[in-house]
Design a protein around this motif. Sequence first.
Motif, PDB file in Angstrom:
ATOM      1  N   VAL A  91       0.808  -1.218   0.000  1.00 44.46           N
ATOM      2  CA  VAL A  91       0.000   0.000   0.000  1.00 44.46           C
ATOM      3  C   VAL A  91       0.847   1.276   0.000  1.00 44.46           C
ATOM      4  CG1 VAL A  91      -0.359   0.130   2.506  1.00 44.46           C
ATOM      5  CG2 VAL A  91      -2.067   1.066   0.971  1.00 44.46           C
ATOM      6  N   TYR A  92       1.959   1.287   0.726  1.00 45.13           N
ATOM      7  CA  TYR A  92       2.793   2.497   0.767  1.00 45.13           C
ATOM      8  C   TYR A  92       3.294   2.853  -0.634  1.00 45.13           C
ATOM      9  CZ  TYR A  92       6.459   5.796   2.091  1.00 45.13           C
ATOM     10  OH  TYR A  92       7.238   6.917   2.193  1.00 45.13           O
ATOM     11  N   ASP A  93       3.843   1.875  -1.346  1.00 45.87           N
ATOM     12  CA  ASP A  93       4.343   2.127  -2.701  1.00 45.87           C
ATOM     13  C   ASP A  93       3.212   2.510  -3.651  1.00 45.87           C
ATOM     14  OD1 ASP A  93       6.980   1.701  -2.012  1.00 45.87           O
ATOM     15  OD2 ASP A  93       6.925  -0.437  -2.513  1.00 45.87           O
ATOM     16  N   ASN A  94       2.047   1.905  -3.462  1.00 46.94           N
ATOM     17  CA  ASN A  94       0.900   2.235  -4.327  1.00 46.94           C
ATOM     18  C   ASN A  94       0.486   3.693  -4.162  1.00 46.94           C
ATOM     19  OD1 ASN A  94       0.868  -0.437  -5.131  1.00 46.94           O
ATOM     20  ND2 ASN A  94      -0.860  -1.005  -3.846  1.00 46.94           N
ATOM     21  N   VAL A  95       0.423   4.156  -2.913  1.00 49.97           N
ATOM     22  CA  VAL A  95       0.038   5.547  -2.656  1.00 49.97           C
ATOM     23  C   VAL A  95       1.100   6.499  -3.224  1.00 49.97           C
ATOM     24  CG1 VAL A  95      -0.376   7.286  -0.858  1.00 49.97           C
ATOM     25  CG2 VAL A  95      -1.422   5.019  -0.670  1.00 49.97           C
ATOM     26  N   LYS A  96       2.377   6.134  -3.059  1.00 52.32           N
ATOM     27  CA  LYS A  96       3.454   6.970  -3.623  1.00 52.32           C
ATOM     28  C   LYS A  96       3.331   7.081  -5.137  1.00 52.32           C
ATOM     29  CE  LYS A  96       7.734   6.920  -2.296  1.00 52.32           C
ATOM     30  NZ  LYS A  96       9.080   6.504  -1.834  1.00 52.32           N
ATOM     31  N   GLN A  97       3.041   5.950  -5.785  1.00 52.14           N
ATOM     32  CA  GLN A  97       2.885   5.978  -7.244  1.00 52.14           C
ATOM     33  C   GLN A  97       1.713   6.836  -7.670  1.00 52.14           C
ATOM     34  OE1 GLN A  97       3.493   3.062 -10.229  1.00 52.14           O
ATOM     35  NE2 GLN A  97       4.030   1.539  -8.691  1.00 52.14           N
ATOM     36  N   VAL A 117       0.975   3.531   8.515  1.00 49.00           N
ATOM     37  CA  VAL A 117       0.116   4.714   8.581  1.00 49.00           C
ATOM     38  C   VAL A 117       0.956   5.948   8.890  1.00 49.00           C
ATOM     39  CG1 VAL A 117      -1.818   5.829   9.771  1.00 49.00           C
ATOM     40  CG2 VAL A 117      -1.919   3.388   9.228  1.00 49.00           C
ATOM     41  N   SER A 118       1.901   5.825   9.827  1.00 45.75           N
ATOM     42  CA  SER A 118       2.781   6.957  10.183  1.00 45.75           C
ATOM     43  C   SER A 118       3.626   7.380   8.995  1.00 45.75           C
ATOM     44  CB  SER A 118       3.695   6.585  11.348  1.00 45.75           C
ATOM     45  OG  SER A 118       2.932   6.276  12.471  1.00 45.75           O
ATOM     46  N   ALA A 119       4.182   6.389   8.291  1.00 49.13           N
ATOM     47  CA  ALA A 119       5.015   6.695   7.114  1.00 49.13           C
ATOM     48  C   ALA A 119       4.179   7.374   6.034  1.00 49.13           C
ATOM     49  CB  ALA A 119       5.650   5.414   6.575  1.00 49.13           C
ATOM     50  N   LEU A 120       2.964   6.884   5.834  1.00 48.46           N
ATOM     51  CA  LEU A 120       2.080   7.495   4.836  1.00 48.46           C
ATOM     52  C   LEU A 120       1.672   8.901   5.249  1.00 48.46           C
ATOM     53  CD1 LEU A 120      -0.112   4.455   3.834  1.00 48.46           C
ATOM     54  CD2 LEU A 120       1.218   5.875   2.265  1.00 48.46           C
ATOM     55  N   SER A 121       1.438   9.090   6.530  1.00 44.07           N
ATOM     56  CA  SER A 121       1.074  10.418   7.031  1.00 44.07           C
ATOM     57  C   SER A 121       2.189  11.413   6.744  1.00 44.07           C
ATOM     58  CB  SER A 121       0.793  10.341   8.529  1.00 44.07           C
ATOM     59  OG  SER A 121       0.388  11.596   9.005  1.00 44.07           O
ATOM     60  N   ALA A 122       3.423  11.004   7.040  1.00 41.45           N
ATOM     61  CA  ALA A 122       4.578  11.877   6.790  1.00 41.45           C
ATOM     62  C   ALA A 122       4.730  12.146   5.292  1.00 41.45           C
ATOM     63  CB  ALA A 122       5.845  11.235   7.338  1.00 41.45           C
ATOM     64  N   ARG A 187     -10.958  16.843  -2.351  1.00 42.47           N
ATOM     65  CA  ARG A 187     -10.877  18.199  -1.788  1.00 42.47           C
ATOM     66  C   ARG A 187      -9.930  18.329  -0.601  1.00 42.47           C
ATOM     67  NH1 ARG A 187     -16.391  17.369  -1.978  1.00 42.47           N
ATOM     68  NH2 ARG A 187     -17.344  18.104  -3.894  1.00 42.47           N
ATOM     69  N   LEU A 188      -9.402  17.229  -0.123  1.00 44.37           N
ATOM     70  CA  LEU A 188      -8.585  17.257   1.100  1.00 44.37           C
ATOM     71  C   LEU A 188      -7.109  17.523   0.807  1.00 44.37           C
ATOM     72  CD1 LEU A 188     -10.163  14.231   2.964  1.00 44.37           C
ATOM     73  CD2 LEU A 188     -10.544  16.651   3.429  1.00 44.37           C
ATOM     74  N   LYS A 189      -6.402  17.961   1.849  1.00 43.76           N
ATOM     75  CA  LYS A 189      -4.980  18.269   1.695  1.00 43.76           C
ATOM     76  C   LYS A 189      -4.087  17.439   2.601  1.00 43.76           C
ATOM     77  CE  LYS A 189      -5.541  21.746  -1.168  1.00 43.76           C
ATOM     78  NZ  LYS A 189      -5.497  21.369  -2.569  1.00 43.76           N
ATOM     79  N   ASN A 190      -4.653  16.642   3.487  1.00 43.22           N
ATOM     80  CA  ASN A 190      -3.814  15.890   4.425  1.00 43.22           C
ATOM     81  C   ASN A 190      -4.361  14.483   4.614  1.00 43.22           C
ATOM     82  OD1 ASN A 190      -6.094  17.019   5.703  1.00 43.22           O
ATOM     83  ND2 ASN A 190      -5.194  16.628   7.687  1.00 43.22           N
ATOM     84  N   LEU A 191      -3.574  13.639   5.259  1.00 45.86           N
ATOM     85  CA  LEU A 191      -3.990  12.273   5.516  1.00 45.86           C
ATOM     86  C   LEU A 191      -5.143  12.263   6.521  1.00 45.86           C
ATOM     87  CD1 LEU A 191      -1.937   9.140   5.986  1.00 45.86           C
ATOM     88  CD2 LEU A 191      -3.419   9.790   7.856  1.00 45.86           C
ATOM     89  N   VAL A 192      -6.166  11.482   6.219  1.00 45.22           N
ATOM     90  CA  VAL A 192      -7.272  11.270   7.138  1.00 45.22           C
ATOM     91  C   VAL A 192      -7.346   9.776   7.383  1.00 45.22           C
ATOM     92  CG1 VAL A 192      -9.746  11.480   7.514  1.00 45.22           C
ATOM     93  CG2 VAL A 192      -8.523  13.287   6.267  1.00 45.22           C
ATOM     94  N   TYR A 193      -7.176   9.361   8.647  1.00 50.24           N
ATOM     95  CA  TYR A 193      -7.182   7.940   8.967  1.00 50.24           C
ATOM     96  C   TYR A 193      -8.484   7.603   9.657  1.00 50.24           C
ATOM     97  CZ  TYR A 193      -5.673   3.426  10.768  1.00 50.24           C
ATOM     98  OH  TYR A 193      -5.586   2.095  11.047  1.00 50.24           O
TER      99      TYR A 193
END
Length: 199
Positions: A91-97, A117-122, A187-193
């Motif tokens: 999932v981390y690599d997928n979101v980065k792509q 989740v922390s890594a994705l948030s950062a 419409r969002l600008k930040n991670l929402v968990y």
Amino acid sequence: MQPSQSNIKVIINGAAKEIGRAAVVAVTKARGMEVAGAVDSYLVGEDIGKVCDMEEPLEIPIINDITMVLGSISQSKATAVVVDFTDPSTVYDNVKQATAFGMKSVVYVPRIKTETVSALSAFCEKATMDFPSQDAIQIANNLTNLGQIYNREDISTDIPVYTLKHDVTDVQSLMPGLILAIRKVVRLKNLVYGLEKFL
């Protein structure tokens, strides 16, 4: 009926899974969005509409290469969202792509690790991207953790401790939340968990 240009283009990663197939149907029926890509390592080359037992084929083949799908859709300059039903290891690599192609992600990956989740948030903070997870299991985990904090005495005695467990028995129950998350993420600008933040 030809889809309008303003529709949100949705790529389903994990499209051949039960939840992915349900998402394809839900997105196809939802107003203002359309399935634009289907990614999976199973049933590669099959039409996702046929795989989902839809009346008409969607003329979208399942492809095993997310980069190809993202690249193709990014050419259209349309608003696009990647829905990820893969697993914690990818999932981390997928979101980065997806981010590299200018797309936002909605992720439903049960058992995702806190470190991921922390890594994705950062990462999302740096990229000013969004990552709403519609993982309702998180609510149950939060309640279970509260139970462990407030029932410590019960744990050390013979008194049974009650816990709350959330089991999804039908993926259809997740689809309204998924459609909501797709609409909100653009419409969002930040991670929402946690989907509960939108409710």
